[in-house]
Design a protein around this motif. Structure first.
Motif, PDB file in Angstrom:
ATOM      1  N   VAL A 157      -4.176   4.513   0.569  1.00  0.00           N
ATOM      2  CA  VAL A 157      -4.556   3.649   1.688  1.00  0.00           C
ATOM      3  C   VAL A 157      -5.768   2.814   1.295  1.00  0.00           C
ATOM      4  O   VAL A 157      -6.794   3.351   0.873  1.00  0.00           O
ATOM      5  N   TYR A 158      -5.644   1.471   1.467  1.00  0.00           N
ATOM      6  CA  TYR A 158      -6.729   0.551   1.136  1.00  0.00           C
ATOM      7  C   TYR A 158      -7.063  -0.249   2.396  1.00  0.00           C
ATOM      8  O   TYR A 158      -6.420  -1.263   2.690  1.00  0.00           O
ATOM      9  N   PRO A 159      -8.065   0.196   3.194  1.00  0.00           N
ATOM     10  CA  PRO A 159      -8.380  -0.460   4.479  1.00  0.00           C
ATOM     11  C   PRO A 159      -8.772  -1.929   4.301  1.00  0.00           C
ATOM     12  O   PRO A 159      -9.504  -2.279   3.373  1.00  0.00           O
ATOM     13  N   ILE A 160      -8.281  -2.775   5.219  1.00  0.00           N
ATOM     14  CA  ILE A 160      -8.590  -4.214   5.141  1.00  0.00           C
ATOM     15  C   ILE A 160      -9.066  -4.810   6.464  1.00  0.00           C
ATOM     16  O   ILE A 160      -9.753  -5.832   6.471  1.00  0.00           O
ATOM     17  N   ALA A 268      -4.292  -1.433   6.823  1.00  0.00           N
ATOM     18  CA  ALA A 268      -4.522  -1.113   5.417  1.00  0.00           C
ATOM     19  C   ALA A 268      -3.328  -1.544   4.586  1.00  0.00           C
ATOM     20  O   ALA A 268      -2.190  -1.562   5.071  1.00  0.00           O
ATOM     21  N   VAL A 269      -3.594  -1.902   3.344  1.00  0.00           N
ATOM     22  CA  VAL A 269      -2.537  -2.014   2.350  1.00  0.00           C
ATOM     23  C   VAL A 269      -2.198  -0.594   1.919  1.00  0.00           C
ATOM     24  O   VAL A 269      -3.087   0.228   1.702  1.00  0.00           O
ATOM     25  N   ILE A 270      -0.899  -0.305   1.805  1.00  0.00           N
ATOM     26  CA  ILE A 270      -0.503   1.047   1.413  1.00  0.00           C
ATOM     27  C   ILE A 270       0.465   0.998   0.235  1.00  0.00           C
ATOM     28  O   ILE A 270       1.227   0.052   0.075  1.00  0.00           O
ATOM     29  N   ALA A 280       0.949  -6.823 -11.072  1.00  0.00           N
ATOM     30  CA  ALA A 280       0.909  -7.758  -9.941  1.00  0.00           C
ATOM     31  C   ALA A 280       0.417  -7.056  -8.683  1.00  0.00           C
ATOM     32  O   ALA A 280      -0.394  -7.595  -7.926  1.00  0.00           O
ATOM     33  N   GLY A 281       0.901  -5.828  -8.460  1.00  0.00           N
ATOM     34  CA  GLY A 281       0.466  -5.073  -7.294  1.00  0.00           C
ATOM     35  C   GLY A 281      -1.002  -4.729  -7.338  1.00  0.00           C
ATOM     36  O   GLY A 281      -1.718  -4.837  -6.340  1.00  0.00           O
ATOM     37  N   ARG A 282      -1.474  -4.324  -8.513  1.00  0.00           N
ATOM     38  CA  ARG A 282      -2.895  -3.977  -8.643  1.00  0.00           C
ATOM     39  C   ARG A 282      -3.785  -5.211  -8.446  1.00  0.00           C
ATOM     40  O   ARG A 282      -4.853  -5.139  -7.836  1.00  0.00           O
ATOM     41  N   LYS A 283      -3.311  -6.345  -8.963  1.00  0.00           N
ATOM     42  CA  LYS A 283      -4.079  -7.584  -8.790  1.00  0.00           C
ATOM     43  C   LYS A 283      -4.152  -7.978  -7.318  1.00  0.00           C
ATOM     44  O   LYS A 283      -5.194  -8.435  -6.837  1.00  0.00           O
ATOM     45  N   PHE A 284      -3.039  -7.780  -6.595  1.00  0.00           N
ATOM     46  CA  PHE A 284      -3.033  -8.132  -5.174  1.00  0.00           C
ATOM     47  C   PHE A 284      -3.981  -7.233  -4.396  1.00  0.00           C
ATOM     48  O   PHE A 284      -4.744  -7.703  -3.540  1.00  0.00           O
ATOM     49  N   ASP A 286      -6.624  -5.588  -5.545  1.00  0.00           N
ATOM     50  CA  ASP A 286      -8.004  -5.956  -5.905  1.00  0.00           C
ATOM     51  C   ASP A 286      -8.415  -7.257  -5.214  1.00  0.00           C
ATOM     52  O   ASP A 286      -9.548  -7.389  -4.725  1.00  0.00           O
ATOM     53  N   PHE A 287      -7.478  -8.203  -5.148  1.00  0.00           N
ATOM     54  CA  PHE A 287      -7.764  -9.509  -4.551  1.00  0.00           C
ATOM     55  C   PHE A 287      -8.083  -9.375  -3.071  1.00  0.00           C
ATOM     56  O   PHE A 287      -9.071  -9.920  -2.580  1.00  0.00           O
ATOM     57  N   ILE A 288      -7.255  -8.626  -2.339  1.00  0.00           N
ATOM     58  CA  ILE A 288      -7.434  -8.540  -0.889  1.00  0.00           C
ATOM     59  C   ILE A 288      -8.650  -7.688  -0.529  1.00  0.00           C
ATOM     60  O   ILE A 288      -9.275  -7.884   0.523  1.00  0.00           O
TER      61      ILE A 288
END
Length: 293
Positions: A157-160, A268-270, A280-284, A286-288
């Motif tokens: 989980v990556y809270p945004i 969150a991004v999950i 590509a997923g890791r870059k997205f 990190d970007f967001i």
């Protein structure tokens, strides 16, 4: 048994029609039927219950579909891994977005991400929040955006986003003059509510109405926040919407009110734990995370 047969079977299950599936995968209906018949003969059991208008899966068919989804997810993961090893400058990213969230935040995010990584193709699908979560778990999407809380034993989980939910009432409603309303005061109100496909349906029920000790009287359910606000403006009920959506409501016929206890809308991004995440997923991600919404 060939992977192609399983992919054909999966498309039939998705379309619930051999005719529609044949159109989607661009083969003739007789050829598709022959392929599925061969698969059934190899497995020794019917997979599809055929009728004149539609089709359903047998119990064996449901089991085959479950394994097919796992197999195709692994194949997609293999392709991503090999692609990352051989070509780090390009990529393709499958993202699941709930409609509420997509229209609110992501046009600008996608524009800026594309400028930074023009060779990464974004494949975006809009589903209700509950289905996005299920699709990430099953491997259909590499990334999803979902409403928290979620089971963090299953997902990374990556809270945004974190913001308050607000009560929306018609301008002449008895509560319109209040600056804050307690949820218990909404016991007798009729609600314009979220469709079951939306995670907010269960989250608000479980973390709001259940605590207050009553079940909401739901008059209409919708998948469109603008329709929900218009129904409130027409004095057909009240609703609860995230603050960022409230900021986009331009009708003069509603009043936006704070709630107590406070309900937070957390996004969150999950990703699924244990699943390979592409460059590509890791870059997205990190970007967001470095360019907050």
């Amino acid at each position: 048994m060939e992977l192609k047969q399983l992919l054909y079977f999966k498309e039939i299950a998705n379309q619930k029609s051999i005719t529609k599936a044949a159109e989607q995968i661009h083969i003739s209906q007789p050829a598709l039927s022959k392929s599925i018949k061969s698969l059934e003969e190899e497995l020794g059991t019917p997979l599809i219950i055929r009728t004149n208008k539609t089709m359903d899966l047998t119990d064996a068919g449901k089991t085959v579909l479950e394994y097919t989804q796992k197999i195709t997810s692994l194949v997609d993961e293999m392709k991503l891994t090999v692609s990352d090893l051989t070509n780090l400058s390009v990529g393709e990213l499958n993202i699941g977005l709930p409609p509420f969230i997509g229209s609110l935040f992501f046009p600008e995010v996608m524009k800026n991400f594309h400028r930074s990584y023009p060779n990464i193709k974004l494949d975006i699908t809009e589903y209700g929040g509950a289905r996005v979560v299920k699709s990430v778990e099953e491997g259909e999407f590499e990334l999803g955006v979902a409403v928290l809380p979620l089971d963090e034993r299953i997902f990374n989980v990556y809270p945004i986003v974190k913001e308050k939910m607000k009560l929306i009432v018609q301008k002449d409603h008895p509560l319109a003059s209040y600056s804050k309303v307690n949820v218990k005061d909404l016991r007798d109100e009729e609600f314009i509510f979220y469709h079951e496909d939306f995670a907010l349906n269960q989250i608000i029920r479980n973390h709001f109405f259940t605590i207050a000790g009553f079940e909401p009287k739901i008059l209409f359910k919708s998948m469109q926040w603008d329709l929900m606000s218009e129904l409130v403006a027409a004095d057909l009920g009240v609703t609860i919407l995230p603050e960022s959506i409230c900021n986009r409501l331009f009708t003069k016929d509603i009043q936006i009110i704070d709630l107590e206890p406070t309900i937070m809308w957390k996004l969150a991004v999950i990703t699924r734990k244990g699943k390979y995440i592409s460059n590509a997923g890791r870059k997205f991600i990190d970007f967001i995370l470095t360019d907050p919404l």
